[in-house]
Enzyme design. Sequence first.
Site, PDB file in Angstrom:
ATOM      1  N   ARG A  67       0.813  -1.208   0.093  1.00 53.39           N
ATOM      2  CA  ARG A  67      -0.091  -0.122   0.155  1.00 53.39           C
ATOM      3  C   ARG A  67       0.883   1.131   0.030  1.00 53.39           C
ATOM      4  NH1 ARG A  67      -0.147   1.393   5.311  1.00 53.39           N
ATOM      5  NH2 ARG A  67       0.697   0.086   6.676  1.00 53.39           N
ATOM      6  N   ARG A  84      -3.096  10.689   0.882  1.00 53.40           N
ATOM      7  CA  ARG A  84      -3.898  11.419   1.617  1.00 53.40           C
ATOM      8  C   ARG A  84      -4.786  12.459   0.763  1.00 53.40           C
ATOM      9  NH1 ARG A  84       0.190  12.742   6.322  1.00 53.40           N
ATOM     10  NH2 ARG A  84       0.611  10.586   7.264  1.00 53.40           N
ATOM     11  N   ARG A 125      21.024  -4.514   2.692  1.00 47.06           N
ATOM     12  CA  ARG A 125      21.501  -3.601   2.042  1.00 47.06           C
ATOM     13  C   ARG A 125      22.382  -2.715   2.929  1.00 47.06           C
ATOM     14  NH1 ARG A 125      22.026  -2.751  -2.861  1.00 47.06           N
ATOM     15  NH2 ARG A 125      21.257  -0.459  -3.109  1.00 47.06           N
ATOM     16  N   ARG A 153      19.107  10.670  -0.693  1.00 48.63           N
ATOM     17  CA  ARG A 153      18.587  11.999   0.106  1.00 48.63           C
ATOM     18  C   ARG A 153      19.672  12.747   0.668  1.00 48.63           C
ATOM     19  NH1 ARG A 153      15.362   9.332   5.185  1.00 48.63           N
ATOM     20  NH2 ARG A 153      17.300   7.989   6.074  1.00 48.63           N
ATOM     21  N   GLU A 160      23.152  10.546   1.328  1.00 49.15           N
ATOM     22  CA  GLU A 160      23.134   9.011   1.665  1.00 49.15           C
ATOM     23  C   GLU A 160      23.277   8.309   0.354  1.00 49.15           C
ATOM     24  OE1 GLU A 160      19.535   7.039   3.918  1.00 49.15           O
ATOM     25  OE2 GLU A 160      20.361   8.338   5.372  1.00 49.15           O
ATOM     26  N   TYR A 203      13.149  -5.528   9.587  1.00 50.91           N
ATOM     27  CA  TYR A 203      13.368  -4.025   9.264  1.00 50.91           C
ATOM     28  C   TYR A 203      12.613  -3.428  10.452  1.00 50.91           C
ATOM     29  CZ  TYR A 203      13.600   0.620   7.547  1.00 50.91           C
ATOM     30  OH  TYR A 203      13.773   1.951   7.215  1.00 50.91           O
ATOM     31  N   ASP A 260      11.546  -0.395  13.233  1.00 48.21           N
ATOM     32  CA  ASP A 260      11.633   0.920  13.885  1.00 48.21           C
ATOM     33  C   ASP A 260      12.093   0.968  15.020  1.00 48.21           C
ATOM     34  OD1 ASP A 260      11.125   2.346  11.285  1.00 48.21           O
ATOM     35  OD2 ASP A 260       8.834   2.035  11.755  1.00 48.21           O
TER      36      ASP A 260
END
Length: 364
Positions: free
Chosen positions: A171, A175, A248, A279, A299, A347, A349
Amino acid sequence: MKYDYLIVGAGLFGAVFAHEMTKNGKKCIVIDKRKHLGGNVYCEKKEDINIHKYGAHIFHTNDKKIWDYVNSFVEFNRYTNSPIANYKGDLFNLPFNMNTFYQLWKVKTPKEAKAKIAEQISEVYVKKPKNLEEQALSLVGIDIYEKLIKGYTEKQWGRKATELPAFIIKRLPVRFNFDNNYFNDKYQGIPIGGYNKLIEGLLKGIETKTGVDFFKEKEALENLADKIVFTGKIDEYFDYKFGRLEYRSLQFEHEVLNTENYQGNAVVNYTEADIPYTRIIEHKHFEYGKQKKTVITKEYPKEWKKGDEPYYPVNDEKNSNIYLKYKQIAEKTDKVIFGGRLAEYKYYDMHQVIASALKKVKEE
């Protein structure tokens, strides 16, 4: 001296585990092969600015308990992540919202934006997307995909979008309001004074040793404690017996600039394929800095190889199957607790790492 726990890795998982176990009367020692504590959340001070040395770390969670937990060590500010995308010199707001749609098509109402996206999807719709490109096109259409997803994603993963699995973007946040807040979480911010304050709070009064490579002194270190908490690469712990897991990696170029404000935002993504970095981070904006100079970081994503820092797992089918084999023997290894991003091949957070560590503590 015998310890209850030897904790390998002084990142968030190791620091939270050590803190909680010490609170419960256990004797812990924390080691790390880097020359500093804190793992990837470590900050380095330059020009009086806290530099996120291993990439931007923005704390966000919906879990009030986790939010209160981190704030009990250091107060967090009200930083809101609102990245900007730069595509061939044009700027777009992220995540995709009414500002983005106005910048792309000059549409002004949600109805117009929805119609435009629906029209673009209908032109390229794929019923059963077989790869990331088809998945993205069937979710947002050609313009958003070409300008804001394709180049960035291919740089990030080092693979063509047609070779990446569709599930990576099951997904996409779209917004239909003018809200540039990247995360939907209720709580968000950066520790005032940087992440080192959080790590120092967690590890206060606990014995730590940096510059120690666990694998070079494995036997001697293992004999130090009744149990080991391992937060490194799970495949390395088991000497790659089922093969190597893929990661990675990232390369960072830090630069001090003799200007007060370089890009006006903490995070600017470069979404075209021709620019090699994904970025540019301008660190002072994380803490609303007013310093005379600024520090930026470019980066560059790359494939992990021996000697590099592994950043995020390549959770495709092949690697998931290899990890499953390691997980099965890890569960039978009584003396060792495996936790964190590398040991769980996830992965994570930051709030998820903390939750995982607290769960392991509870189990203990």
